[in-house]
Structures are given as C-alpha cells and as structure tokens.
Design a protein around this motif. Structure first.
Motif, PDB file in Angstrom:
ATOM      1  N   ASP A  57     -13.690 -34.512   5.580  1.00 49.73           N
ATOM      2  CA  ASP A  57     -14.122 -34.542   4.262  1.00 49.73           C
ATOM      3  C   ASP A  57     -15.595 -34.762   4.161  1.00 49.73           C
ATOM      4  O   ASP A  57     -15.816 -35.889   4.560  1.00 49.73           O
ATOM      5  CB  ASP A  57     -13.170 -35.206   3.295  1.00 49.73           C
ATOM      6  CG  ASP A  57     -13.438 -35.300   1.883  1.00 49.73           C
ATOM      7  OD1 ASP A  57     -13.570 -34.360   1.225  1.00 49.73           O
ATOM      8  OD2 ASP A  57     -13.533 -36.514   1.283  1.00 49.73           O
ATOM      9  N   ILE A  58     -16.437 -34.074   3.557  1.00 49.31           N
ATOM     10  CA  ILE A  58     -17.826 -34.217   3.280  1.00 49.31           C
ATOM     11  C   ILE A  58     -18.055 -34.794   2.291  1.00 49.31           C
ATOM     12  O   ILE A  58     -18.047 -33.989   1.102  1.00 49.31           O
ATOM     13  CB  ILE A  58     -18.496 -33.058   4.000  1.00 49.31           C
ATOM     14  CG1 ILE A  58     -18.279 -32.980   5.641  1.00 49.31           C
ATOM     15  CG2 ILE A  58     -20.039 -33.585   3.828  1.00 49.31           C
ATOM     16  CD1 ILE A  58     -18.832 -31.566   6.275  1.00 49.31           C
ATOM     17  N   THR A  59     -18.969 -35.771   1.959  1.00 52.62           N
ATOM     18  CA  THR A  59     -19.580 -36.035   0.505  1.00 52.62           C
ATOM     19  C   THR A  59     -21.122 -36.016   0.779  1.00 52.62           C
ATOM     20  O   THR A  59     -21.524 -36.528   2.071  1.00 52.62           O
ATOM     21  CB  THR A  59     -19.235 -37.656   0.363  1.00 52.62           C
ATOM     22  OG1 THR A  59     -20.035 -38.513   1.065  1.00 52.62           O
ATOM     23  CG2 THR A  59     -17.519 -37.912   0.312  1.00 52.62           C
ATOM     24  N   LYS A  60     -21.713 -35.653  -0.250  1.00 52.90           N
ATOM     25  CA  LYS A  60     -23.098 -35.449  -0.343  1.00 52.90           C
ATOM     26  C   LYS A  60     -23.397 -36.139  -1.520  1.00 52.90           C
ATOM     27  O   LYS A  60     -23.152 -36.341  -2.610  1.00 52.90           O
ATOM     28  CB  LYS A  60     -23.480 -33.959  -0.397  1.00 52.90           C
ATOM     29  CG  LYS A  60     -23.099 -33.231   0.780  1.00 52.90           C
ATOM     30  CD  LYS A  60     -23.331 -31.668   0.501  1.00 52.90           C
ATOM     31  CE  LYS A  60     -22.889 -30.832   1.924  1.00 52.90           C
ATOM     32  NZ  LYS A  60     -23.020 -29.232   1.637  1.00 52.90           N
ATOM     33  N   ASP A  61     -24.897 -36.503  -1.341  1.00 50.55           N
ATOM     34  CA  ASP A  61     -25.546 -37.375  -2.546  1.00 50.55           C
ATOM     35  C   ASP A  61     -27.059 -37.362  -2.068  1.00 50.55           C
ATOM     36  O   ASP A  61     -27.456 -36.705  -1.098  1.00 50.55           O
ATOM     37  CB  ASP A  61     -25.275 -38.717  -2.595  1.00 50.55           C
ATOM     38  CG  ASP A  61     -25.531 -39.528  -4.062  1.00 50.55           C
ATOM     39  OD1 ASP A  61     -26.024 -38.642  -4.689  1.00 50.55           O
ATOM     40  OD2 ASP A  61     -25.028 -40.490  -3.982  1.00 50.55           O
ATOM     41  N   PRO A  80     -31.666 -36.510   1.487  1.00 48.58           N
ATOM     42  CA  PRO A  80     -30.148 -36.223   1.404  1.00 48.58           C
ATOM     43  C   PRO A  80     -29.206 -37.225   2.194  1.00 48.58           C
ATOM     44  O   PRO A  80     -29.626 -37.548   3.247  1.00 48.58           O
ATOM     45  CB  PRO A  80     -29.995 -34.931   1.987  1.00 48.58           C
ATOM     46  CG  PRO A  80     -31.334 -34.763   2.979  1.00 48.58           C
ATOM     47  CD  PRO A  80     -32.372 -35.603   2.241  1.00 48.58           C
ATOM     48  N   VAL A  81     -28.152 -37.625   1.661  1.00 45.79           N
ATOM     49  CA  VAL A  81     -27.186 -38.402   2.196  1.00 45.79           C
ATOM     50  C   VAL A  81     -25.640 -37.662   2.332  1.00 45.79           C
ATOM     51  O   VAL A  81     -25.248 -37.034   1.474  1.00 45.79           O
ATOM     52  CB  VAL A  81     -26.858 -39.397   1.234  1.00 45.79           C
ATOM     53  CG1 VAL A  81     -25.777 -40.559   1.885  1.00 45.79           C
ATOM     54  CG2 VAL A  81     -27.797 -40.339   0.885  1.00 45.79           C
ATOM     55  N   ILE A  82     -25.516 -37.749   3.729  1.00 52.03           N
ATOM     56  CA  ILE A  82     -24.396 -36.691   4.140  1.00 52.03           C
ATOM     57  C   ILE A  82     -23.334 -37.689   4.840  1.00 52.03           C
ATOM     58  O   ILE A  82     -23.818 -38.055   5.814  1.00 52.03           O
ATOM     59  CB  ILE A  82     -24.421 -35.265   4.956  1.00 52.03           C
ATOM     60  CG1 ILE A  82     -25.707 -34.529   3.840  1.00 52.03           C
ATOM     61  CG2 ILE A  82     -23.216 -34.957   5.157  1.00 52.03           C
ATOM     62  CD1 ILE A  82     -25.832 -33.192   4.603  1.00 52.03           C
ATOM     63  N   ASP A  89     -35.727 -38.469   7.511  1.00 54.78           N
ATOM     64  CA  ASP A  89     -35.709 -37.400   6.257  1.00 54.78           C
ATOM     65  C   ASP A  89     -34.101 -37.269   5.637  1.00 54.78           C
ATOM     66  O   ASP A  89     -34.004 -36.051   5.075  1.00 54.78           O
ATOM     67  CB  ASP A  89     -36.313 -35.797   6.371  1.00 54.78           C
ATOM     68  CG  ASP A  89     -35.521 -35.111   7.589  1.00 54.78           C
ATOM     69  OD1 ASP A  89     -34.949 -35.441   8.027  1.00 54.78           O
ATOM     70  OD2 ASP A  89     -36.425 -33.829   7.668  1.00 54.78           O
ATOM     71  N   ALA A  90     -33.284 -37.860   6.367  1.00 55.77           N
ATOM     72  CA  ALA A  90     -31.784 -37.571   6.146  1.00 55.77           C
ATOM     73  C   ALA A  90     -31.105 -38.964   6.458  1.00 55.77           C
ATOM     74  O   ALA A  90     -31.499 -39.674   7.311  1.00 55.77           O
ATOM     75  CB  ALA A  90     -31.238 -36.667   6.529  1.00 55.77           C
ATOM     76  N   LEU A  91     -29.960 -39.173   5.857  1.00 59.39           N
ATOM     77  CA  LEU A  91     -29.257 -40.308   6.330  1.00 59.39           C
ATOM     78  C   LEU A  91     -27.614 -40.121   6.145  1.00 59.39           C
ATOM     79  O   LEU A  91     -27.405 -39.186   5.455  1.00 59.39           O
ATOM     80  CB  LEU A  91     -29.507 -41.798   5.580  1.00 59.39           C
ATOM     81  CG  LEU A  91     -29.507 -41.931   4.124  1.00 59.39           C
ATOM     82  CD1 LEU A  91     -29.432 -43.127   3.858  1.00 59.39           C
ATOM     83  CD2 LEU A  91     -31.031 -41.180   3.532  1.00 59.39           C
TER      84      LEU A  91
END
Length: 487
Positions: free
Chosen positions: A218-222, A229-231, A269-271
């Motif tokens: 299950d992937i959450t994105k914010d 981007p937070v994945i 550039d992402a986390l």
C-alpha cells in the motif's frame, strides 16, 4: 646491455594497458569495488516475477577509465548472458566470490568514456556469496537491502561507497504488484498484464544504498512544505505491525523538517520509507527511502528508528565513508540524532543518555575494547560504534560548547555534500570551527580500547542505589533498532 637500454627508452605512454584491480584497496574488504574506472550513472531495466523469484534484464553503466585498461571487473553474482563495451561484444568470465571480469574488444584509454551493457538473469534467493545473501525473499516478492553490500544480487556494479553515481531503475512486475526503489517515481505504465515502475535518483548514491523491493504494497504519497515528494510503502502482509509501522513512517516528513534544524537543508529531492514483509531484524538507510523491518515496530510505534535512518541521509548517504573503517561517521551521528530527538520529546536529554551509556557498562566490559574510529570488519555494527560513538559527540559538545558544536553538526554535511570523508576529516573540521585542539578528546573516545577515566560530562539526574543514573525513558525504544546491518 643494448637491449636493456632500448627497453628503458620506451616512453611510459607506450606501455601495454593493464587490467583494473579486483578491489579498491579497502583493508576491511579487499575485494569490494574495483580499480581502474569510475561509474557516473547506472541504468537498470529489469523484469521480476515474484512467483519464481526470477530477475532478468539489462544494466547499462556509464563509466570513465582512470587508467589505460585492458580488462576491468564488476561486482556481481547472477548469471550473465552478454556484455558489450561501447557497442562491441566483450569477453567475460566469473572469478572469485563475486567478480565479473570483462575484456573489451578494444582496450580503453585513460580518460575514455565507456558504455558497458550487461544482460543477465537469475534467481537471487538461491545465490549465496561467502555463505550469506542480501536478497530477502518474501511471501509476495523480494527485497535487496543490506550493508556493506547488497548490489551483487540485483545489478553489476563498482561496489564501494567511494564510487557514487546517479541511477535510473525501471522494473516490470505483474499487475497488482509494486516495485519500490530510491528517489522520485517518474512514471508507472501497464501493458499486457505487467506494470513497469520507473524510478530516478539524481544525487550521487553509493551502491549499497540502492534498493529494490517488489511485493504487494500500500503506497501513500504526499509532499513536504517545501514541495519534495514523500512516498511511503507498506507491505500488505504486516499483520499486527501495520498500525505501528504507519504511525512511525508517516511522520518521516515531520522528522526530516526537524532534523534540518540540526543538520541543514535536506540533501535530496525525495523522501519516504518502506516496510516490506521480511523476517529481517534491522533497518537500513537506503538513500531517500529507508528500509524498515516489521520487527522495528513489534512493541508499538517507533519514531526513534525513523530519526536514526533519516539522520543517515546527511551522515552516511550524502556524506559517505571513504573507507569502511570510517563507519563512526555514519552510526555515531545517527545515534546522537536519536538522543536529540529524545531530548526534544522530553524522554531523556542527550546528557542523561550519555551518562547512562557510560555508567551502565563497567570498565571490564568488552564494549570498551571496541574502537569506534576503527572497529575492524567484525565490529563495524557493534553497539560501541553507536553508543560510545554518540558519547564522543557529547564529549565534544561539552568541550566546545553548544554554539560551536551545532555549527559543526550543520556545517559538516554541507562541506562534504555528495562526497566521501574520513574520521580524520571530521576531527580537522571540528578543530577548524571550534578553534580548539581536539585530537586527544577523539583519541580517548574513538581509539583507546578502554573505558575513558571520566564520562562525557557531569552526571545529572537522580542516581540508583548502585550509583548509576536512572535509565532514561527513551533508552529501550532507541535500542529496539540496535540490530547489525551486516549479514
């Protein structure tokens, strides 16, 4: 004599190209990495079938020769079908425990850029190198994550932290299955029952920090307040650990913002983070997207482990070790970040944690025999590297004062961003910022195989009847994440 004179007269440039070394010369792991070239980019285009654990595809490496090369090595353990160098077929053979020896059709000249294409396939879970594996089979797929090595089981590489590169990782998996890797998710496309996930890591990245996880997630994105981007991804097989895992990893952006106050601007550039359904007992600071074991959340939510792995994004990932003996630069600082978080949460100050760590281990304890500044390959992830390593930082803080100490913590990652450094480099930097001689302090805490005569600052708080400070409330939670990464 005449023949000898003629031989001596031959200019060095006319000498025959030599093969690259099968290691970079790291004394802890002599056959890790390879000599003679530098990789700037990895392009991995793969297909993975979870039912059979079969991984296949093509790796394209962009490299530059650092010497005239007749032959060079890659670190790899799966079966290779074909190798091309600059478009031409190259001879190749396996040697040693994980060496792929490649002989290009034409030797490479020093400074020449080369495109190396390797086609390969295999079942990673069946491959063991020196008796162990860094590929974790799960109920619905597999995961590559380990330290100091993980790449051999899923892509050919120059496997040492001193050769960092950018990455494009493209993985096709059956529809309904997800493929998680580092960096930003560029796209995902479905066709004929398969979905291809395309990930990109732009910043320099060490090979062991590259990760791949395939399974049902299950992937959450914010996005963060600054727009990054937070994945996050959670296996659908986490069972009773799911709630605690989400309650911890979903705070990654908040914790990263908090860490910026101590370490400076976040370097990537992402986390995010991911928790696969593995039976492992460790977490790992895979770049931009740490790997967490379900075991990290067995006793409930655990933000401390998230603090530890995200602190590594500055100390270990952006600034990486120059040699594996420099592991204190990674682990001592990540542990100290946990102490700072404990202080922020009102569960024990850094000083109280340092006092307890010092007082709770008697002088004869084997803990004090381990030298965090050069622990040896068998003790790289010993608790002394973490706790004594963090005590060294508290001793530094007491010595130079908060103003200089926190200037050092924030300035160091900026000074070496995207590169590599040694313990000695840090000592020199701390001396430069503080204006104080610090060699004796660091020798006492990092290199002497004995308990320092005095703790890292005066003890505070109530004492037990035995004269040991009370255990701070955060101590047990901090140490639930105390699992060795290696093997």
């Amino acid at each position: 004599m005449a023949a000898a004179s003629l031989l001596l007269a031959v200019p060095a440039s006319a000498a025959e190209p030599a093969p690259g070394a099968p290691g970079v010369g790291d004394p802890y792991y002599p056959d890790y990495g390879n000599g003679g070239y530098d990789v700037s980019h990895y392009d991995l285009r793969l297909t993975y079938q979870p039912k059979t654990d079969r991984l296949s595809g093509t790796a394209t490496l962009l490299a530059t020769a650092k010497q005239d090369l007749s032959r060079f090595n890659l670190d790899f353990a799966l079966d290779v079908a074909e190798v091309r160098v600059n478009g031409e077929k190259a001879r190749f053979t396996a040697s040693g425990a994980h060496e792929l020896e490649i002989t290009p059709a034409k030797p490479l000249a020093k400074g020449e850029r080369a495109t190396v294409v390797v086609r390969y396939a295999g079942v990673p879970s069946t491959v063991k190198v020196n008796g162990f594996t860094s590929w974790h089979r799960t109920e619905d797929g597999g995961v590559a994550a380990n330290e100091p090595e993980a790449a051999w089981w899923w892509f050919p590489s120059n496997d040492h932290p001193t050769d960092k590169a950018s990455y494009d990782v493209s993985v096709a998996v059956p529809d309904g299955t997800q493929a998680i890797s580092n960096g930003t998710l560029q796209s995902q496309r479905s066709k004929a029952g398969w979905t291809r996930w395309n990930w990109r890591s732009r910043a320099p990245q060490a090979t062991y920090l590259a990760t791949l996880a395939v399974g049902k997630f299950d992937i959450t994105k914010d996005t963060t307040d600054s727009g990054l981007p937070v994945i996050n991804a959670y296996s659908k097989n986490l069972g009773e650990h799911e709630g605690a895992a989400r309650a911890s990893v979903e705070r990654t952006a908040e914790i990263t913002d908090w860490l910026e106050g101590y370490f400076g601007k976040y370097p990537f550039d992402a986390l995010g983070g991911y928790v696969p359904g593995t039976d492992t007992t460790y977490a790992l600071e895979t770049q931009t997207r740490p790997f967490y074991s379900p075991d990290d959340f067995a006793d409930g939510s655990n933000t401390s482990v998230v603090v530890h792995e995200m602190a590594h994004q500055w100390y270990g990932d952006s600034v990486s070790v120059k040699g594996w003996k420099d592991i204190w630069i990674n682990e001592g600082f990540a542990r100290y970040a946990q102490w700072l978080w404990s202080e922020d949460q009102g569960e024990g100050t850094a000083q109280e944690l340092a006092d307890y760590a010092y007082a709770s281990r008697p002088a004869g304890d084997a803990f004090w025999k381990v030298k965090p500044g050069d622990p040896g390959p068998d003790n790289q992830f010993h608790s002394a590297v973490y706790d004594r390593g963090a005590m060294a930082l508290q001793a530094l803080r007491k010595k130079v004062g908060d103003k200089d100490f926190f200037a050092i913590l924030k300035g160091w990652p900026a000074e070496h961003e995207g590169g590599n450094a040694t313990v000695g480099d840090f000592v020199s930097y701390a001396e430069k910022i503080s204006g104080e001689p610090l060699a004796r302090l660091f020798d006492t805490w990092l290199y002497q195989p004995s308990k320092p005569a005095a703790g890292p600052g005066a003890a505070k708080g109530a004492l037990t009847a035995q004269g040991t400070p009370k255990q701070p409330r955060s101590w047990k939670k901090i140490h639930t994440a105390d699992h060795p990464h290696h093997r």
